[in-house]
Design an enzyme around this catalytic site. Structure first.
Site, PDB file in Angstrom:
ATOM      1  NE  ARG A 172      -4.112  -1.844   0.190  1.00 58.48           N
ATOM      2  CZ  ARG A 172      -4.158  -3.072  -0.349  1.00 58.48           C
ATOM      3  NH1 ARG A 172      -3.169  -3.540  -1.082  1.00 58.48           N
ATOM      4  NH2 ARG A 172      -5.212  -3.833  -0.164  1.00 58.48           N
ATOM      5  CB  CYS A 220      -9.046  -0.800   4.101  1.00 64.23           C
ATOM      6  SG  CYS A 220      -9.825  -2.403   3.925  1.00 64.23           S
ATOM      7  CD  GLU A 290      -5.491   1.025   2.235  1.00 65.35           C
ATOM      8  OE1 GLU A 290      -5.575   0.006   2.914  1.00 65.35           O
ATOM      9  OE2 GLU A 290      -5.980   1.136   1.093  1.00 65.35           O
TER      10      GLU A 290
HETATM   11  N1  EPU Z   1     -12.489 -10.018   9.544  1.00 63.93           N
HETATM   12  C1  EPU Z   1     -13.226 -10.025  10.693  1.00 63.93           C
HETATM   13  N2  EPU Z   1     -13.985  -8.916  10.981  1.00 63.93           N
HETATM   14  C2  EPU Z   1     -14.023  -7.823  10.157  1.00 63.93           C
HETATM   15  C3  EPU Z   1     -13.247  -7.820   8.985  1.00 63.93           C
HETATM   16  C4  EPU Z   1     -12.477  -8.946   8.674  1.00 63.93           C
HETATM   17  O1  EPU Z   1     -13.204 -10.977  11.472  1.00 63.93           O
HETATM   18  O2  EPU Z   1     -14.724  -6.859  10.490  1.00 63.93           O
HETATM   19  C5  EPU Z   1     -11.713 -11.238   9.222  1.00 63.93           C
HETATM   20  C6  EPU Z   1     -12.276 -11.954   7.989  1.00 63.93           C
HETATM   21  O3  EPU Z   1     -13.326 -12.790   8.327  1.00 63.93           O
HETATM   22  C7  EPU Z   1     -11.056 -12.674   7.470  1.00 63.93           C
HETATM   23  C8  EPU Z   1      -9.891 -11.756   7.861  1.00 63.93           C
HETATM   24  O4  EPU Z   1     -10.391 -10.880   8.872  1.00 63.93           O
HETATM   25  O5  EPU Z   1     -10.894 -13.883   8.160  1.00 63.93           O
HETATM   26  C9  EPU Z   1      -9.371 -10.944   6.678  1.00 63.93           C
HETATM   27  O6  EPU Z   1     -10.431 -10.144   6.141  1.00 63.93           O
HETATM   28  P1  EPU Z   1     -10.478  -9.738   4.595  1.00 63.93           P
HETATM   29  O7  EPU Z   1     -10.370 -10.955   3.751  1.00 63.93           O
HETATM   30  O8  EPU Z   1     -11.632  -8.833   4.410  1.00 63.93           O
HETATM   31  O9  EPU Z   1      -9.121  -8.986   4.364  1.00 63.93           O
HETATM   32  P2  EPU Z   1      -8.522  -7.681   5.034  1.00 63.93           P
HETATM   33  O10 EPU Z   1      -7.116  -7.979   5.401  1.00 63.93           O
HETATM   34  O11 EPU Z   1      -9.404  -7.146   6.124  1.00 63.93           O
HETATM   35  C10 EPU Z   1      -7.563  -6.786   2.798  1.00 63.93           C
HETATM   36  C11 EPU Z   1      -7.369  -5.425   2.185  1.00 63.93           C
HETATM   37  C12 EPU Z   1      -8.606  -4.992   1.431  1.00 63.93           C
HETATM   38  C13 EPU Z   1      -8.980  -6.038   0.399  1.00 63.93           C
HETATM   39  C14 EPU Z   1      -9.228  -7.368   1.143  1.00 63.93           C
HETATM   40  C15 EPU Z   1      -9.618  -8.502   0.229  1.00 63.93           C
HETATM   41  C16 EPU Z   1      -5.924  -3.965   3.515  1.00 63.93           C
HETATM   42  C17 EPU Z   1      -5.868  -2.896   4.546  1.00 63.93           C
HETATM   43  N3  EPU Z   1      -7.133  -4.445   3.235  1.00 63.93           N
HETATM   44  O12 EPU Z   1      -8.542  -6.653   3.840  1.00 63.93           O
HETATM   45  O13 EPU Z   1      -8.285  -3.786   0.763  1.00 63.93           O
HETATM   46  O14 EPU Z   1     -10.136  -5.647  -0.314  1.00 63.93           O
HETATM   47  O15 EPU Z   1      -7.999  -7.717   1.807  1.00 63.93           O
HETATM   48  O16 EPU Z   1      -8.581  -8.854  -0.602  1.00 63.93           O
HETATM   49  O17 EPU Z   1      -4.882  -4.316   2.961  1.00 63.93           O
HETATM   50  C18 EPU Z   1      -8.302  -1.410   0.805  1.00 63.93           C
HETATM   51  O18 EPU Z   1      -7.077  -1.472   0.692  1.00 63.93           O
HETATM   52  O19 EPU Z   1      -8.924  -0.315   0.817  1.00 63.93           O
HETATM   53  C19 EPU Z   1      -9.039  -2.644   0.981  1.00 63.93           C
HETATM   54  C20 EPU Z   1     -10.317  -2.646   1.273  1.00 63.93           C
END
Ligand code: EPU
Length: 305
Positions: A172, A220, A290
């Site tokens: 990022r 995010c 971010e």
């Molecule tokens: N989770 C929770 N509660 C929540 C959110 C997530 O328990 O409120 C758990 C999910 O169930 C999962 C884990 O956390 O087990 C990871 O969640 P997710 O797959 O949504 O991935 P993330 O790490 O929260 C990242 C990126 C997103 C991208 C998603 C999907 C960052 C900061 N975020 O989110 O990117 O869309 O993976 O690939 O790197 C962005 O950069 O703006 C963004 C939204």
């Protein structure tokens, strides 16, 4: 409001006092002294020259999805890229795209042509330039894995062609910040159309099941800390639905903050600071924003201290 003569870019337009809320996905932000719609490289160079001469702060605005402007707006120049700078074409399997092009649009057009590589971009509400600056992506794919060459204009007005390595991409982030990204070349791979479309659809599906699509949000808000998801951490802290004014932590994904209607930048900032403090106190984790938090007079990615 600054009234610096009657400067206009050679081909584009400039407006004064336009609400930035109209240009951000959070629908937050006061007036910009100068909002430039650049439609050529000459416009970009002319804008940068004006910014240097008048010593004004500059912010380069893409789709407005990763940015928090102040309620007082911006006492400088907000630069947007339109027309020629937002067009794209496919030369064989190679995508040549203006930085102002929408990433989901570029991604879906590639899918239609059976070109694989950018499927992950289908659900990222950004423009190509901003996505490169921020190295946007999903959990398993991101811009720097695909882009080959990047054409930029430096703050001094010089045009350079950078290789992927020269952009120094990281999670990022990149060294492109501060420059105007003009164009990118992204080699793609031929694949069966159905396969590319299915991959795109699956990215779209996961996103719509796990993220608050359709609400006023900015993607995010925090970067993922080492080894975990910021959303998961905020969720574990019990902060879903936490609210300041009209800004609320999404009940679907805790790393999203939603504007319920009349949220101000101050509402969002207060909420982000509270989340950050709880993460620090209860988990010893330093959550880094971010999003770009833009000061009234400063374009820098500010912290939340
Ligand atoms: N989770 C929770 N509660 C929540 C959110 C997530 O328990 O409120 C758990 C999910 O169930 C999962 C884990 O956390 O087990 C990871 O969640 P997710 O797959 O949504 O991935 P993330 O790490 O929260 C990242 C990126 C997103 C991208 C998603 C999907 C960052 C900061 N975020 O989110 O990117 O869309 O993976 O690939 O790197 C962005 O950069 O703006 C963004 C939204």
């Amino acid at each position: 409001m600054a009234t610096k003569g009657t400067w206009t870019p050679p081909d584009g337009t400039v407006s004064h006092g336009e609400a930035l809320a109209r240009h951000t996905t959070w629908a937050i932000g006061g007036p910009a002294d100068f909002l430039v719609k650049a439609v050529s490289e000459q416009d970009v160079q002319s804008t940068l020259e004006f910014v240097r001469d008048e010593q004004l702060p500059l912010f380069i605005l893409g789709a407005g999805s990763n940015v928090l402007f102040s309620d007082e707006g911006f006492r400088g120049v907000v630069l947007t890229l339109k027309k020629e700078l937002a067009e794209f074409e496919f030369k064989g399997t190679r995508l040549i795209t203006g930085a102002g092009a929408s990433l989901p649009r570029v991604s879906s057009q590639a899918a239609k042509r059976g070109l694989s590589g950018l499927e992950f971009g289908i659900g990222i509400p950004g423009q190509v330039g901003g996505s490169l600056i921020n190295n946007s992506g999903t959990r398993d794919d991101w811009m720097s894995r695909h882009v080959e060459r990047i054409r930029i204009c430096t703050p001094a007005g010089e045009i350079h062609e950078l290789t992927n390595e020269e952009a120094n991409f990281r999670y990022r982030g990149s060294d492109l910040v501060g420059n105007v990204v003009l164009r990118a070349e992204i080699p793609l791979e031929e694949a069966p159309e159905a396969q590319v479309k299915e991959k795109s659809q699956s990215y779209r599906r996961v996103r719509s099941e796990t993220q608050p699509i359709g609400s006023r949000n900015a993607g995010c808000v925090f970067k993922n800390p080492e080894g975990t998801s910021a959303g998961k951490l905020i969720d574990e802290l019990g902060l879903k639905d936490m609210r300041v004014g009209d800004a609320v932590v999404s009940p679907l994904h805790a790393n999203f903050v939603i504007n319920l209607g009349n949220a101000t930048a101050n509402d969002v900032l207060t909420l982000l600071k509270q989340i950050r403090q709880r993460a620090q106190e209860e988990r010893g984790v330093n959550l880094e924003p971010e999003i770009f938090i833009v000061g009234t007079d400063s374009p820098t990615r500010e912290g939340l201290e």
